[in-house]
Scaffold this motif. Sequence first.
Motif, PDB file in Angstrom:
ATOM      1  N   ILE A  62      -3.530   0.524  -1.280  1.00  0.00           N
ATOM      2  CA  ILE A  62      -2.568   1.526  -1.749  1.00  0.00           C
ATOM      3  C   ILE A  62      -1.194   1.291  -1.127  1.00  0.00           C
ATOM      4  O   ILE A  62      -0.165   1.405  -1.801  1.00  0.00           O
ATOM      5  CB  ILE A  62      -3.098   2.947  -1.467  1.00  0.00           C
ATOM      6  N   LEU A  63      -1.153   0.929   0.164  1.00  0.00           N
ATOM      7  CA  LEU A  63       0.128   0.643   0.799  1.00  0.00           C
ATOM      8  C   LEU A  63       0.836  -0.533   0.125  1.00  0.00           C
ATOM      9  O   LEU A  63       2.064  -0.521  -0.028  1.00  0.00           O
ATOM     10  CB  LEU A  63      -0.057   0.348   2.289  1.00  0.00           C
TER      11      LEU A  63
ATOM     12  N   VAL B  43       0.690  -1.354  -3.015  1.00  0.00           N
ATOM     13  CA  VAL B  43       1.264  -0.833  -4.254  1.00  0.00           C
ATOM     14  C   VAL B  43       2.538  -0.039  -3.949  1.00  0.00           C
ATOM     15  O   VAL B  43       3.558  -0.169  -4.633  1.00  0.00           O
ATOM     16  CB  VAL B  43       0.235   0.035  -5.012  1.00  0.00           C
ATOM     17  N   LEU B  44       2.490   0.781  -2.900  1.00  0.00           N
ATOM     18  CA  LEU B  44       3.662   1.583  -2.533  1.00  0.00           C
ATOM     19  C   LEU B  44       4.842   0.713  -2.116  1.00  0.00           C
ATOM     20  O   LEU B  44       5.989   0.994  -2.482  1.00  0.00           O
ATOM     21  CB  LEU B  44       3.301   2.551  -1.404  1.00  0.00           C
TER      22      LEU B  44
ATOM     23  N   ALA C 273       6.443  -0.632  -5.178  1.00  0.00           N
ATOM     24  CA  ALA C 273       7.159   0.412  -5.902  1.00  0.00           C
ATOM     25  C   ALA C 273       8.485   0.750  -5.227  1.00  0.00           C
ATOM     26  O   ALA C 273       9.519   0.900  -5.893  1.00  0.00           O
ATOM     27  CB  ALA C 273       6.287   1.667  -6.020  1.00  0.00           C
ATOM     28  N   VAL C 274       8.482   0.858  -3.908  1.00  0.00           N
ATOM     29  CA  VAL C 274       9.723   1.160  -3.178  1.00  0.00           C
ATOM     30  C   VAL C 274      10.717   0.024  -3.352  1.00  0.00           C
ATOM     31  O   VAL C 274      11.909   0.249  -3.588  1.00  0.00           O
ATOM     32  CB  VAL C 274       9.432   1.434  -1.686  1.00  0.00           C
TER      33      VAL C 274
ATOM     34  N   SER D  40      12.368   0.190  -6.686  1.00  0.00           N
ATOM     35  CA  SER D  40      13.176   1.383  -6.961  1.00  0.00           C
ATOM     36  C   SER D  40      14.497   1.420  -6.205  1.00  0.00           C
ATOM     37  O   SER D  40      15.267   2.367  -6.348  1.00  0.00           O
ATOM     38  CB  SER D  40      12.371   2.629  -6.617  1.00  0.00           C
TER      39      SER D  40
ATOM     40  N   PHE E 202       1.775   0.691 -11.959  1.00  0.00           N
ATOM     41  CA  PHE E 202       1.439   0.887 -10.540  1.00  0.00           C
ATOM     42  C   PHE E 202       0.568   2.124 -10.368  1.00  0.00           C
ATOM     43  O   PHE E 202      -0.396   2.122  -9.612  1.00  0.00           O
ATOM     44  CB  PHE E 202       2.691   1.024  -9.679  1.00  0.00           C
ATOM     45  N   ARG E 203       0.933   3.193 -11.046  1.00  0.00           N
ATOM     46  CA  ARG E 203       0.138   4.418 -10.956  1.00  0.00           C
ATOM     47  C   ARG E 203      -1.286   4.181 -11.440  1.00  0.00           C
ATOM     48  O   ARG E 203      -2.243   4.686 -10.855  1.00  0.00           O
ATOM     49  CB  ARG E 203       0.798   5.541 -11.737  1.00  0.00           C
TER      50      ARG E 203
ATOM     51  N   VAL F 226      -3.119   2.416  -8.682  1.00  0.00           N
ATOM     52  CA  VAL F 226      -3.496   3.331  -7.609  1.00  0.00           C
ATOM     53  C   VAL F 226      -4.742   4.111  -8.006  1.00  0.00           C
ATOM     54  O   VAL F 226      -5.672   4.264  -7.207  1.00  0.00           O
ATOM     55  CB  VAL F 226      -2.326   4.283  -7.250  1.00  0.00           C
TER      56      VAL F 226
END
Length: 105
Positions: free
Chosen positions: A48-49, A51-52, A55-56, A59, A74-75, A78
């Motif tokens: 999960i990290l 993926v985060l 995403a960061v 963005s 991405f969602r 997750v």
Amino acid sequence: MRTYIDGRVRRMDAIVDRAEAGWCSEAATVYRKLHREAEAEAVGVWEILGVLVQAVWMSRDGFTRQELDTLRQFRAEVKCARRCQSQRRIMVEHANPEVKQWRSL
């Protein structure tokens, strides 16, 4: 963050190894199974990290329509990672009913 979690897992492993050295009972067996499950959950956290982090990174300048589509992907990833983690937990509990019993205490 990765260094912190790795350190905590290594610390937990060392504590368990020392305790197991002289601990021979059903409780020790159940505890070790719970410990292995915790390690598996740490792997899920890493997934999960990852993926985060992606995403960061994406963005940082705002989102275009294409990036919003990527965010939806991405969602979905997750959700899949969480579902896999839940399935692993269910499999462990099914294979080892005593794990579920100890977890409910």
